[in-house]
Motif scaffolding. Structure first.
Motif, PDB file in Angstrom:
ATOM      1  N   LYS A  52      -1.654 -17.929   5.217  1.00 30.66           N
ATOM      2  CA  LYS A  52      -1.212 -16.594   5.616  1.00 30.66           C
ATOM      3  C   LYS A  52       0.038 -16.184   4.854  1.00 30.66           C
ATOM      4  N   ASN A  53       0.939 -17.130   4.687  1.00 30.89           N
ATOM      5  CA  ASN A  53       2.169 -16.817   3.963  1.00 30.89           C
ATOM      6  C   ASN A  53       1.892 -16.542   2.492  1.00 30.89           C
ATOM      7  N   LEU A  54       0.968 -17.333   1.908  1.00 27.99           N
ATOM      8  CA  LEU A  54       0.596 -17.089   0.518  1.00 27.99           C
ATOM      9  C   LEU A  54      -0.033 -15.713   0.364  1.00 27.99           C
ATOM     10  N   ALA A  55      -0.875 -15.351   1.325  1.00 30.95           N
ATOM     11  CA  ALA A  55      -1.534 -14.049   1.265  1.00 30.95           C
ATOM     12  C   ALA A  55      -0.524 -12.916   1.368  1.00 30.95           C
ATOM     13  N   LEU A  56       0.467 -13.097   2.250  1.00 31.37           N
ATOM     14  CA  LEU A  56       1.483 -12.051   2.389  1.00 31.37           C
ATOM     15  C   LEU A  56       2.308 -11.917   1.125  1.00 31.37           C
ATOM     16  N   ALA A  57       2.640 -13.073   0.508  1.00 26.99           N
ATOM     17  CA  ALA A  57       3.414 -13.024  -0.735  1.00 26.99           C
ATOM     18  C   ALA A  57       2.630 -12.322  -1.830  1.00 26.99           C
ATOM     19  N   ILE A  58       1.329 -12.627  -1.927  1.00 29.38           N
ATOM     20  CA  ILE A  58       0.494 -11.990  -2.948  1.00 29.38           C
ATOM     21  C   ILE A  58       0.363 -10.499  -2.672  1.00 29.38           C
ATOM     22  N   LEU A  59       0.265 -10.134  -1.376  1.00 24.34           N
ATOM     23  CA  LEU A  59       0.148  -8.714  -1.012  1.00 24.34           C
ATOM     24  C   LEU A  59       1.392  -7.950  -1.443  1.00 24.34           C
ATOM     25  N   LEU A  60       2.560  -8.565  -1.264  1.00 22.33           N
ATOM     26  CA  LEU A  60       3.798  -7.911  -1.683  1.00 22.33           C
ATOM     27  C   LEU A  60       3.826  -7.684  -3.173  1.00 22.33           C
ATOM     28  N   PHE A  61       3.261  -8.626  -3.925  1.00 20.99           N
ATOM     29  CA  PHE A  61       3.230  -8.483  -5.381  1.00 20.99           C
ATOM     30  C   PHE A  61       2.308  -7.351  -5.814  1.00 20.99           C
ATOM     31  N   CYS A  62       1.329  -7.102  -5.004  1.00 20.88           N
ATOM     32  CA  CYS A  62       0.322  -6.112  -5.399  1.00 20.88           C
ATOM     33  C   CYS A  62       0.701  -4.687  -5.018  1.00 20.88           C
ATOM     34  N   VAL A  63       1.842  -4.492  -4.334  1.00 20.16           N
ATOM     35  CA  VAL A  63       2.290  -3.142  -4.010  1.00 20.16           C
ATOM     36  C   VAL A  63       2.696  -2.437  -5.294  1.00 20.16           C
ATOM     37  N   ILE A  64       2.061  -1.339  -5.581  1.00 19.48           N
ATOM     38  CA  ILE A  64       2.320  -0.639  -6.839  1.00 19.48           C
ATOM     39  C   ILE A  64       3.497   0.302  -6.692  1.00 19.48           C
ATOM     40  N   THR A  65       4.470   0.150  -7.582  1.00 21.66           N
ATOM     41  CA  THR A  65       5.617   1.056  -7.607  1.00 21.66           C
ATOM     42  C   THR A  65       5.655   1.758  -8.948  1.00 21.66           C
ATOM     43  N   ILE A  66       6.015   3.018  -8.916  1.00 22.08           N
ATOM     44  CA  ILE A  66       6.054   3.811 -10.144  1.00 22.08           C
ATOM     45  C   ILE A  66       7.481   3.847 -10.648  1.00 22.08           C
ATOM     46  N   PRO A  67       7.748   3.353 -11.835  1.00 20.40           N
ATOM     47  CA  PRO A  67       9.114   3.349 -12.345  1.00 20.40           C
ATOM     48  C   PRO A  67       9.647   4.758 -12.575  1.00 20.40           C
ATOM     49  N   ALA A  68      10.958   4.875 -12.428  1.00 27.35           N
ATOM     50  CA  ALA A  68      11.582   6.189 -12.586  1.00 27.35           C
ATOM     51  C   ALA A  68      11.577   6.612 -14.040  1.00 27.35           C
ATOM     52  N   GLN A  69      11.062   7.817 -14.304  1.00 33.58           N
ATOM     53  CA  GLN A  69      11.083   8.384 -15.641  1.00 33.58           C
ATOM     54  C   GLN A  69      12.069   9.544 -15.724  1.00 33.58           C
ATOM     55  N   GLN A  70      12.571   9.980 -14.542  1.00 35.40           N
ATOM     56  CA  GLN A  70      13.497  11.092 -14.489  1.00 35.40           C
ATOM     57  C   GLN A  70      14.686  10.737 -13.604  1.00 35.40           C
ATOM     58  N   LEU A  71      15.738  11.482 -13.775  1.00 29.17           N
ATOM     59  CA  LEU A  71      16.919  11.327 -12.942  1.00 29.17           C
ATOM     60  C   LEU A  71      16.957  12.433 -11.892  1.00 29.17           C
ATOM     61  N   LYS A  72      17.292  12.034 -10.669  1.00 32.70           N
ATOM     62  CA  LYS A  72      17.497  13.021  -9.620  1.00 32.70           C
ATOM     63  C   LYS A  72      18.996  13.153  -9.389  1.00 32.70           C
ATOM     64  N   LEU A  73      19.521  14.356  -9.601  1.00 35.03           N
ATOM     65  CA  LEU A  73      20.945  14.604  -9.433  1.00 35.03           C
ATOM     66  C   LEU A  73      21.175  15.387  -8.150  1.00 35.03           C
ATOM     67  N   SER A  74      22.137  14.914  -7.358  1.00 34.20           N
ATOM     68  CA  SER A  74      22.455  15.596  -6.106  1.00 34.20           C
ATOM     69  C   SER A  74      23.929  15.360  -5.792  1.00 34.20           C
ATOM     70  N   GLY A  75      24.414  15.965  -4.700  1.00 37.85           N
ATOM     71  CA  GLY A  75      25.802  15.785  -4.328  1.00 37.85           C
ATOM     72  C   GLY A  75      26.226  16.751  -3.248  1.00 37.85           C
ATOM     73  N   ASN A  76      27.515  16.688  -2.894  1.00 35.38           N
ATOM     74  CA  ASN A  76      28.054  17.594  -1.882  1.00 35.38           C
ATOM     75  C   ASN A  76      29.530  17.843  -2.175  1.00 35.38           C
TER      76      ASN A  76
END
Length: 914
Positions: A3-27
């Motif tokens: 179960k732990n191995l499966a959870l670790a593998i599942l975490l690896f398979c979560v797809i994240t999209i790298p940032a190609q742009q900057l978000k600028l904000s402030g107050n």
């Protein structure tokens, strides 16, 4: 586990999209006086190279700028308002950055003329500053309550094993400093296991000249933890305790108090679990051979069977204080004291196969041992700046150790036809007491001319050890080789050493690129060893054993002189030099009245080339020749039967051994792509190496004598690194090492060449979700090919491999769940030693209070109850397999409270850039 191995593998398979742009904000920071005036504020992003307006945002009614997205680039960010002067920020992002939030912006009054531009820039994670490797701590994501040790495991090229031993780019760190000062003497684990990672600003790694004049290494690797300024004010620390309320417990406390230059730390620990057992440095420091989970072979100049898990059932108590202060403007005082008591109970099974030219036999050994080691260490460092160019350092050190041991050992000797031929039952009880003290005096004089320096040192040292041992042995013979017998002995051994070392060194710059270094040294060493053995004659221990008693003195006078030429520019540093050394040695056997004197003359060259390719990479090539004199035990002509089945006799005719060492190391890190790589290798060729000449008597006992031999060499290569793949979906960490050694010895007067070749690859996948989660999965493989000329039966390759997976998951901001699993398989061993096992550990902890500094958790260790230590090594004509007792399954309820006088920054209303 699955179960732990499966959870670790599942975490690896979560797809994240790298940032190609900057978000600028402030107050904008607003109060009653400015609320109406800042409402017309505009945030504009202009390309730095051509001032093109890429995007802008107006302040909304809540005082925040609407976020805008712009392509990754370098920008001038201008905040403008008709009622105020503009504020300009120079923004230099990193490709891994996804957003910048300008908090609590305050615009200057319109009447003020601005002559400066504020720069908001990314700081490199890792870079070289001269010869120092720098790690910017805030650039590496660690869990909220991470220690320095947790942080070091995140740094590229840095490895920390379970015992706390640190290696950087493949080389072991000899010393860990805090703000440039020693922290609890030479025990680095006190700092790395207890200081909070959040209090460290940067980690510095550099080489410094060894203070040990007799060391074979010219330099040692040092790690300095530079604390943040806010961490040097007030106090911080932790109190922790854990127990299963039946058998196991852990408890520790660390209090740090800082006030300007004054630092005070108090440390205490008590535990009977392996987690807080024996540190890697303590094994050598206290001579606790029973704690070694690895074996050193002087004939191969290599370690075998290293395991990162501690053996036996330990009980550890540690405590101490550290104090550092500046007295006026010229004096700096640093002192510390530590107490350590280590109790250890072990059980071990050893299977040793002996191979001779015409036969073989097996020794099956069962050992049980209990030991107690207690030590007191006091260090003081007084630095006095006599004037702006001259500094005097006085550094005394005193170590007092006591130990006791009770060892029971049963040996059975079985012939090639599987017949029991003889057995022994050995009981050894002993105590020892050791005093080791020295004082280092060093005067450093700098000059107005850059790099000109004069250094003189003097270090007297004193060592005195007394040990008492009772040895009882029963011999049983089953084939009539000899009559059954018993041996009862008492042995007293006194060892005394008085040494004086003095050095002088001068550096003269010839011009901006060249400088010359000249120096010399003198050493006077007087060593005495008096060994008295008494046999039991039926009534008392009063029969003097002449063959196992000896009074021996050794005197050495060493003189050396050398010179080195150094070429140093911005990206390159080359040095070449040589040392002349003369050693006069006297061996005086007081028992026989024999005096043997010798004089050795050595020319010892050295060379070094360092290439600082850029801020993130470095190449170093080093060569030196080293001469090493034999140790007193190797020279003393007395029979040592501490193990009656393996007898050792010293040789007063030994010569010194020479070694040629070549070392290469390369490292680079690319911050933009987060790629790091290290690699290197070394080669050592030894002449007149001190090896063993062994013969086996008629009943199978091994009798060894050290002799000088030629033909020995050792070579290894290593590499490793990390690289993100699939658009930073996850990161691959890899490592590989290979080694080959060739060693010459003698067995029954026959020359025996022992070779061993090993290959050790490793591969891991890592996924980091920031503070929310992280996961790691991978494995290591180790394959060894031993060869010997005396018997082909020893040419039996063996292997071991491990598969690992771990994860950490943070839920609801306060709950953290962690688990790790490791499967180990050992193959091609002796019967009963081809062991495979699975270790599964898990923990859950919940943070209470507003600051989340009260933590309650549950630790589950070795849930499947399979823990064991299993090693193999091959040396001379032997194959040795071991199984050692280790603490198995236990569960702890843990409570940790962390405290600090520092206020959290979350409520502060200052301009911040995230």
């Amino acid at each position: 586990m699955l179960k732990n191995l499966a959870l670790a593998i599942l975490l690896f398979c979560v797809i994240t999209i790298p940032a190609q742009q900057l978000k600028l904000s402030g107050n904008m920071k607003q109060d009653s006086a400015t609320a109406g005036l800042v409402s017309n504020s505009v945030l504009m992003a202009l390309k730095f190279k051509d001032s093109t307006l890429v995007g802008y945002s107006r302040l909304n009614k809540n005082g925040f700028f609407t976020p805008i997205k712009v392509p990754l680039d370098t920008y001038l960010v201008v905040i403008s308002n008709p009622n105020f002067s503009d504020k300009t920020l120079f923004l230099v992002p990193n490709p891994t950055d996804s957003a910048f939030n300008f908090k609590n912006i305050v615009l200057p009054p319109i009447s003020i003329s601005l002559n400066e531009v504020e720069i908001v820039a990314h700081k490199d994670k890792m870079y070289y500053k001269g010869d120092t490797l720098m790690f910017t701590v805030d650039s590496f994501k660690v869990k909220q309550d991470a220690t320095v040790e947790d942080l070091l495991k995140k740094l590229p090229g840095v490895r920390v094993d379970a015992a706390g031993k640190i290696t950087v780019q493949g080389k072991e760190v000899s010393q860990v400093l805090v703000d440039g000062d020693e922290f609890f003497g030479t025990d680095p684990t006190v700092a790395t296991k207890n200081l909070n990672a959040a209090s460290v600003e940067n980690v510095q790694v550099y080489e410094k000249k060894s203070e040990d004049a007799e060391s074979k290494d010219e330099t040692v690797k040092v790690m300095n933890l530079q604390l943040k300024e806010e961490a040097k004010k007030g106090y911080f620390g932790k109190v922790a305790g854990a127990s299963d309320f039946q058998k196991f417990y852990e408890g520790d406390v660390l209090v740090n108090r800082f006030k300007k230059n004054r630092k005070f730390s108090l440390f205490g620990l008590a535990a009977n679990t392996p987690k807080d057992g024996f540190g890697w440095d303590e094994i050598d420091k206290y001579g606790l051979n029973n704690e070694n989970n690895y074996n050193y072979d002087p004939e191969t100049n290599s370690w075998s069977g290293w395991s990162e898990r501690k053996v036996g059932v330990p009980q550890t108590y540690k405590g101490g204080f550290y104090f550092n202060d500046k007295i006026g403007k010229k004096i700096k005082l640093n002192t510390d004291y530590s107490f350590k008591q280590n109790n250890l109970t072990t059980g071990q099974e050893v299977n040793t196969q002996y191979f001779l030219e015409d036969t073989s036999y097996t020794n099956k050994q069962v050992v049980s041992n209990s030991s107690m080691n207690q030590g007191h260490t006091f260090n003081l460092r007084w630095e006095h700046k006599l004037d702006s160019l001259t500094e005097l350092t006085i550094k005394p050190k005193i170590v007092y150790n006591t130990s006791s041991t009770n060892n029971n050992q049963t040996d059975e000797f079985i012939s090639a036809s599987d017949t029991l031929t003889r057995s022994t039952q050995i009981t050894t009880k002993g105590t020892s007491e050791t005093i080791d003290a020295n004082v280092l005096l060093r005067l450093v004089r700098n000059f107005k001319k850059k790099d000109r320096q004069f250094t003189v040192t003097y270090q007297p040292s004193y060592y005195n050890a007394l040990s008492k041992t009772n040895l009882n042995t029963d011999f049983r013979y089953y084939l009539g080789q000899a009559a059954d017998s018993s041996l009862l002995q008492k042995r007293t051994q006194e060892n005394y050493r008085l040494e004086h070392n003095a050095t002088i060194n001068y550096i003269e710059p010839l011009n901006k690129k060249f400088k010359v270094e000249v120096g010399g040294g003198f050493s006077h060493n007087e060593n005495k060893n008096n060994r008295t053995t008494l046999d039991f004659d039926g009534l008392a221990y009063d029969a003097f054993n002449t063959t196992q008693s000896n009074n021996f003195e050794n005197k050495r006078i060493t003189s050396r002189a050398g010179a080195k030429l150094i070429y140093d520019v911005k990206k390159y540093r080359f040095s070449i030099g040589t040392n002349y050394r003369n050693v006069y040695q006297e061996n005086f056997n007081l028992t026989s009245g024999q005096l043997l004197s010798r004089s050795f003359n050595n020319i010892l060259p050295t060379a070094n080339a360092m290439f600082r390719i850029n801020q993130g990479s470095n190449l170093n090539i080093f060569y030196n020749m080293n001469a090493q004199l034999p140790e007193l035990r190797q020279m003393q002509p007395v029979t040592d039967n501490s193990d009656p089945n393996n007898i050792y006799i010293g040789n007063p005719d030994l010569k010194q051994q020479y070694s040629n060492n070549i070392n290469l190391n390369y490292y680079f890190y690319k911050g933009i792509s987060d790629i790091n790589f290290y690699g290197g290798g070394n080669f050592t060729n030894t002449l007149d190496q001190i090896s063993n000449k062994t013969y086996f008597d008629s009943i199978g006992r091994a009798v060894s004598t050290p002799v000088n031999v030629d033909g020995n060499y050792f070579a290894n290569i290593y590499l490793g690194g990390g690289v993100p793949v699939f658009k930073r979906l996850f990161k691959i960490d890899y490592n590989f090492s290979a080694s080959h050694n060739n060693n010459v010895g003698f067995v029954n007067n026959e020359k025996n060449i022992t070779q061993n070749t090993s290959f050790s690859p490793g591969l891991y996948l890592e996924k980091d979700f920031g503070d929310i989660a992280e996961a790691r999965i991978g494995g290591d493989y180790d394959y060894n090919i031993p060869k010997q000329t005396i018997s082909l039966q020893t040419n039996q390759p063996y292997y071991s491999y491990s598969l690992e997976a771990s994860f950490r998951l943070k839920l609801f901001e306060r709950l953290v769940i962690e688990a790790e699993g490791r499967y180990v398989d050992n193959g091609n061993r002796a019967n009963g030693y081809n062991i495979n096992y699975t270790i599964l550990n898990a923990a859950a902890k919940y943070s209470f209070l507003k600051a989340k500094n009260l933590i309650v958790g549950i630790d589950a260790n070795d849930i499947l109850n399979q823990n064991i230590s299993n090693q193999r090594f091959v040396t001379n004509n032997r194959i040795v397999d071991t199984k050692t007792q280790i603490i198995r399954q236990y569960f702890l309820l843990r409570l940790t409270y962390k405290f600090t006088s520092q206020k959290p920054k979350a409520g502060e209303e200052e301009e911040e850039y995230d």
